[in-house]
Scaffold this motif. Structure first.
Motif, PDB file in Angstrom:
ATOM      1  N   LEU A 296       0.817  -1.209   0.000  1.00  0.00           N
ATOM      2  CA  LEU A 296       0.000   0.000   0.000  1.00  0.00           C
ATOM      3  C   LEU A 296       0.854   1.263   0.000  1.00  0.00           C
ATOM      4  O   LEU A 296       0.488   2.268  -0.614  1.00  0.00           O
ATOM      5  CB  LEU A 296      -0.942  -0.005   1.205  1.00  0.00           C
ATOM      6  CG  LEU A 296      -2.073  -1.044   1.170  1.00  0.00           C
ATOM      7  CD1 LEU A 296      -2.974  -0.890   2.385  1.00  0.00           C
ATOM      8  CD2 LEU A 296      -2.899  -0.902  -0.090  1.00  0.00           C
ATOM      9  N   ILE A 297       1.984   1.219   0.695  1.00  0.00           N
ATOM     10  CA  ILE A 297       2.891   2.369   0.675  1.00  0.00           C
ATOM     11  C   ILE A 297       3.404   2.606  -0.746  1.00  0.00           C
ATOM     12  O   ILE A 297       3.447   3.743  -1.241  1.00  0.00           O
ATOM     13  CB  ILE A 297       4.064   2.158   1.650  1.00  0.00           C
ATOM     14  CG1 ILE A 297       3.584   2.213   3.105  1.00  0.00           C
ATOM     15  CG2 ILE A 297       5.150   3.205   1.420  1.00  0.00           C
ATOM     16  CD1 ILE A 297       3.099   3.572   3.557  1.00  0.00           C
ATOM     17  N   SER A 302       3.170   5.777  -5.678  1.00  0.00           N
ATOM     18  CA  SER A 302       2.948   5.798  -7.129  1.00  0.00           C
ATOM     19  C   SER A 302       1.889   6.833  -7.504  1.00  0.00           C
ATOM     20  O   SER A 302       2.057   7.605  -8.452  1.00  0.00           O
ATOM     21  CB  SER A 302       2.529   4.409  -7.617  1.00  0.00           C
ATOM     22  OG  SER A 302       2.097   4.445  -8.960  1.00  0.00           O
ATOM     23  N   PHE A 303       0.805   6.858  -6.744  1.00  0.00           N
ATOM     24  CA  PHE A 303      -0.252   7.835  -7.023  1.00  0.00           C
ATOM     25  C   PHE A 303       0.201   9.269  -6.777  1.00  0.00           C
ATOM     26  O   PHE A 303      -0.331  10.203  -7.374  1.00  0.00           O
ATOM     27  CB  PHE A 303      -1.480   7.525  -6.158  1.00  0.00           C
ATOM     28  CG  PHE A 303      -2.435   6.558  -6.796  1.00  0.00           C
ATOM     29  CD1 PHE A 303      -2.320   6.210  -8.123  1.00  0.00           C
ATOM     30  CD2 PHE A 303      -3.470   5.997  -6.060  1.00  0.00           C
ATOM     31  CE1 PHE A 303      -3.200   5.328  -8.722  1.00  0.00           C
ATOM     32  CE2 PHE A 303      -4.361   5.110  -6.642  1.00  0.00           C
ATOM     33  CZ  PHE A 303      -4.228   4.772  -7.975  1.00  0.00           C
ATOM     34  N   GLY A 347      -4.132  -0.141 -11.052  1.00  0.00           N
ATOM     35  CA  GLY A 347      -3.364  -1.155 -10.339  1.00  0.00           C
ATOM     36  C   GLY A 347      -3.328  -0.939  -8.836  1.00  0.00           C
ATOM     37  O   GLY A 347      -3.636  -1.856  -8.051  1.00  0.00           O
ATOM     38  N   PRO A 348      -2.965   0.263  -8.371  1.00  0.00           N
ATOM     39  CA  PRO A 348      -2.958   0.490  -6.918  1.00  0.00           C
ATOM     40  C   PRO A 348      -4.336   0.339  -6.274  1.00  0.00           C
ATOM     41  O   PRO A 348      -4.440  -0.158  -5.150  1.00  0.00           O
ATOM     42  CB  PRO A 348      -2.450   1.937  -6.804  1.00  0.00           C
ATOM     43  CG  PRO A 348      -1.620   2.135  -8.029  1.00  0.00           C
ATOM     44  CD  PRO A 348      -2.329   1.374  -9.095  1.00  0.00           C
ATOM     45  N   ILE A 349      -5.396   0.771  -6.982  1.00  0.00           N
ATOM     46  CA  ILE A 349      -6.740   0.619  -6.418  1.00  0.00           C
ATOM     47  C   ILE A 349      -7.108  -0.858  -6.340  1.00  0.00           C
ATOM     48  O   ILE A 349      -7.609  -1.337  -5.315  1.00  0.00           O
ATOM     49  CB  ILE A 349      -7.774   1.378  -7.273  1.00  0.00           C
ATOM     50  CG1 ILE A 349      -7.450   2.876  -7.290  1.00  0.00           C
ATOM     51  CG2 ILE A 349      -9.182   1.163  -6.730  1.00  0.00           C
ATOM     52  CD1 ILE A 349      -8.371   3.682  -8.181  1.00  0.00           C
ATOM     53  N   ILE A 350      -6.836  -1.592  -7.421  1.00  0.00           N
ATOM     54  CA  ILE A 350      -7.111  -3.031  -7.422  1.00  0.00           C
ATOM     55  C   ILE A 350      -6.295  -3.730  -6.332  1.00  0.00           C
ATOM     56  O   ILE A 350      -6.808  -4.589  -5.607  1.00  0.00           O
ATOM     57  CB  ILE A 350      -6.784  -3.636  -8.804  1.00  0.00           C
ATOM     58  CG1 ILE A 350      -7.758  -3.108  -9.862  1.00  0.00           C
ATOM     59  CG2 ILE A 350      -6.839  -5.159  -8.768  1.00  0.00           C
ATOM     60  CD1 ILE A 350      -7.377  -3.487 -11.275  1.00  0.00           C
ATOM     61  N   LYS A 405      -6.200  11.478  -8.413  1.00  0.00           N
ATOM     62  CA  LYS A 405      -5.159  10.447  -8.302  1.00  0.00           C
ATOM     63  C   LYS A 405      -4.289  10.681  -7.070  1.00  0.00           C
ATOM     64  O   LYS A 405      -4.023   9.749  -6.292  1.00  0.00           O
ATOM     65  CB  LYS A 405      -4.306  10.456  -9.568  1.00  0.00           C
ATOM     66  CG  LYS A 405      -3.244   9.386  -9.629  1.00  0.00           C
ATOM     67  CD  LYS A 405      -2.501   9.447 -10.961  1.00  0.00           C
ATOM     68  CE  LYS A 405      -1.413   8.385 -11.056  1.00  0.00           C
ATOM     69  NZ  LYS A 405      -0.685   8.465 -12.341  1.00  0.00           N
ATOM     70  N   VAL A 406      -3.831  11.912  -6.850  1.00  0.00           N
ATOM     71  CA  VAL A 406      -2.984  12.226  -5.696  1.00  0.00           C
ATOM     72  C   VAL A 406      -3.750  12.029  -4.391  1.00  0.00           C
ATOM     73  O   VAL A 406      -3.207  11.517  -3.401  1.00  0.00           O
ATOM     74  CB  VAL A 406      -2.442  13.667  -5.802  1.00  0.00           C
ATOM     75  CG1 VAL A 406      -1.736  14.076  -4.515  1.00  0.00           C
ATOM     76  CG2 VAL A 406      -1.494  13.795  -6.985  1.00  0.00           C
TER      77      VAL A 406
END
Length: 679
Positions: A296-297, A302-303, A347-350, A405-406
């Motif tokens: 998650l970090i 990435s976001f 990707g990060p949300i998934i 996104k941020v």
């Protein structure tokens, strides 16, 4: 016969040492009886059957309770080369489930009768399977300390059912009436390790929660820079290529269904790769939780724009080529291409959704989460194809997409610390106390709010010339939430966040109103290792002997609080009765509080372990020691249980159990003080 011996021991101990104020209703409760058997399924597979028969009014907790609640029923089977376990232990009938506000969580339990089944596969001659089960039993007014029961289950191919019975009476398990009366003996060091399990996959509430989280994640992904600008292009493509509006709508529906299939397949793949057992252990495993924290970090950073998580270009190009085919296959690969192209944003949300689903231990969780996520993505494409005029009402792409996104990046970093907190609490690292956790969240949400106001800019941001109303209202909400958390640094309860924060007892700075310490005065050169902070600013001794010695030095009676970390009714008493001004004043000024936790798993040192003269059980943990002490000295094994005693350890008045009547508790404390003054 065994119950008769227990009765004789209690009678003799009462004649020898119990005062006239011993509780006439105190008794050793034994409300659960266990029976064991096996059922042949095939020549090499058997079901081990463990049945609990529960007295009316009592209930045994399900296996599937998250950490932080009562002790769940759990099983440890002794490993052997002649068999292996297949799957996990099931339970029938389905547990009764309800939300418990004291633990702020869903709790499940069984009453009357429940069968636990574990399938095994034989790999050699097997006559019996051994193991240890742990359970906790409660009724509406009290709980018994957690108990470990050793069992042996016969397995043979000539009989479909071989049973044995065992009483749950070894719920009694701590020290002789006085610790001095017990002689420490050497005991086996191979204490069974019993792991907790999470909620089962058929927990409808959990699956609906995972679906909803996935759907919300899909809506968030819809407004990401990788997807939002593609909607008008994709819908326009359907309309023009199909030649008619009807065929365009049909293509859009197939495209939407294909999106759902792609993401649900990903969820099922996660389950197949990790397997049910890995999903079941995720929430209690340090390795899993630390991996989730790191993942998650990384997603959050990435976001924020540090880097993008992308897939190989060759894979994307290959799928794009296949999407040029006609018919369903082409539309399916077109959906697959969307999933690959948008991976840097989705990707990060998934990943976050899959982490959450896996950590809940639900077998169908990843697939259900992806169903919710993909539905939220597919529905807009389909609706805009049916009603293309809606496209004119859509906001134009711009810098606000990067702001979304941020913002998700800040949120993911904040959520990551919850997984680190899970590990910290489970393994007693004491790195992430409540105030430290809050400080981290305050900084994260504070920076998020300043970012929305345009006071902080990141590398990919445009200068904010003016604030739009949505951005202004979101910044007000985020900064308001940040300010709300600040008093928590000094001990404010922050009840709406209690499920996310570490326990209040880990707070280093607790200046909340009416939480003034009892101010135990330490003798010069004397340190009280067993002294700790109890609820409402009370000081309490964790050790009986130390608390009694201090009471003698200040000439006060003792209030022995037999309690448990997982005792629901203990928390009700502490939350409903102890905060009363009259009760709290008397507890602080008139008594030395000694809280003895009967379910504490801290292992005793080698020279402190002993065999109980009362129950004959090996005492290995602090909890077993205090449970044995309660049972042998006061003739009961239920919690909460309050004993007011003098310096000789004998009750001054009749002990009290669970009773939410504040006036009754004040009378109890007043009578104890009066009896002590007359001695």
């Amino acid at each position: 016969m065994k119950n008769l011996l227990v009765l004789i021991i209690l009678l003799l101990s009462g004649l020898a040492g119990h005062s006239q104020f011993a509780d006439p209703n105190a008794k050793i409760e034994d409300p659960v009886r266990w029976s064991y058997g096996s059922e042949k399924i095939t020549d090499t597979e058997y079901d081990l059957i463990i049945t609990a028969t529960i007295e009316k009014g009592w209930h045994v907790y399900s296996q599937f309770i998250e950490d932080g609640g009562p002790i769940p029923t759990s099983f440890k089977f002794t490993p052997a080369s002649t068999y292996k376990l297949k799957g996990t232990v099931s339970e029938m009938p389905k547990a009764v489930s309800a939300f418990d506000k004291n633990f702020d969580m869903q709790i499940a339990w069984h009453k009357d009768k429940v069968d636990f089944r574990q399938r095994i596969v034989l790999s050699g001659p097997t006559n019996e399977v051994k193991g240890v089960l742990e359970f906790m039993v409660c009724n509406d007014t009290k709980c018994l300390p957690p108990a470990e029961v050793e069992f042996k289950i016969s397995v043979n191919s000539t009989s479909n059912q071989v049973s044995a019975t065992s009483s749950g009476e070894n719920t009694v398990s701590p020290s002789a009436a006085d610790t001095s009366a017990a002689s420490p003996n050497s005991v086996s060091a191979d204490t069974p390790v019993i792991k907790r399990q999470l909620k089962p996959s058929n927990n409808e509430g959990t699956l609906w929660g995972i679906f909803l989280a996935g759907f919300i994640g899909g809506l968030a992904a819809f407004f990401m820079p990788c997807i939002y600008p593609m909607i008008p292009l994709t819908v326009s493509f359907f309309t023009k290529k199909s030649g008619s509006r009807a065929k365009g709508i049909q293509s859009a529906i197939i495209y939407g269904v294909s999106i759902i299939l792609v993401y649900v397949a990903l969820g099922l793949l996660i389950t197949l790769i990790f397997g049910a057992s890995a999903l079941n252990e995720a929430a209690s495993s340090a390795t899993f939780n630390l991996l989730f924290f790191v993942a998650l970090i990384i997603f959050g950073i990435s976001f924020l724009g540090a880097f993008e998580i992308t897939l190989p270009a060759s894979l994307v190009n290959k799928m794009d080529e296949k999407s040029n085919q006609n018919g369903f296959i082409g539309l399916f690969f077109m959906a697959f291409t969307l999933a690959l192209v948008s991976f840097s944003c989705t990707g990060p949300i998934i990943g976050t959704l899959l982490v959450d689903a896996v950590s809940k231990g639900s077998y169908l969780g990843p697939a259900v989460g992806m169903l919710g996520f993909s539905s939220a993505l597919a529905i807009p494409f389909t609706l805009f194809a049916i009603f293309p005029s809606w496209l004119k009402e859509m906001p134009k792409s711009g810098g606000w997409l990067n702001t979304v996104k941020v913002s998700l990046g800040f949120l993911e970093i904040a959520l990551a610390f919850k997984f680190l907190s899970n590990v910290d609490l489970a393994y007693h690292w004491n790195l992430l106390d409540r105030d430290i956790f809050l400080a981290i969240w305050i900084v994260i949400f504070g920076f998020w709010g300043l970012y929305l106001l345009g006071k902080i800019r990141l590398a990919h941001d445009n200068e904010v010339g003016f604030l739009s109303l949505p951005r202004l209202f979101f910044s007000i909400f985020i900064l308001g939430f940040t300010i709300y958390m600040i008093p928590g640094l000094w001990g404010a309860p922050l009840k709406p966040l209690s499920a996310w924060l570490p326990p209040q007892t880990t707070q280093d700075f607790d200046m909340y109103s009416n939480n003034t310490s009892t101010a135990v005065t330490e003798t010069p050169g004397k340190k009280y290792a067993g002294l700790f902070h109890a609820p409402h600013g009370l000081d309490a001794f964790y050790d009986y002997e130390e608390g009694l010695a201090y009471a003698k030095s200040v000439n006060k009676p003792i209030l022995i609080d037999f309690t448990g970390w997982s005792c629901v009714n203990c928390r009700k008493m502490e939350a409903s009765v102890w905060p009363d001004e009259g009760v709290l004043k008397k507890l602080k000024e008139d008594y030395v509080l000694i809280s003895l936790y009967v379910d504490d798993k801290t292992e005793l040192s080698a020279n402190e372990k002993y065999t109980s003269a009362f129950s004959g059980k090996n005492i290995k943990t602090i909890g077993q020691k205090w449970s044995d002490f309660q049972a042998s000295k006061f003739g009961t094994n239920s919690q909460p249980y309050y004993v007011i005693a003098g310096h000789d350890g004998k009750p001054l008045v009749t002990p009290q159990a669970f009773n939410l009547d504040i006036n009754n508790y004040i009378d109890f404390l007043n009578s104890g003080k009066l009896a002590f003054s007359r001695k």
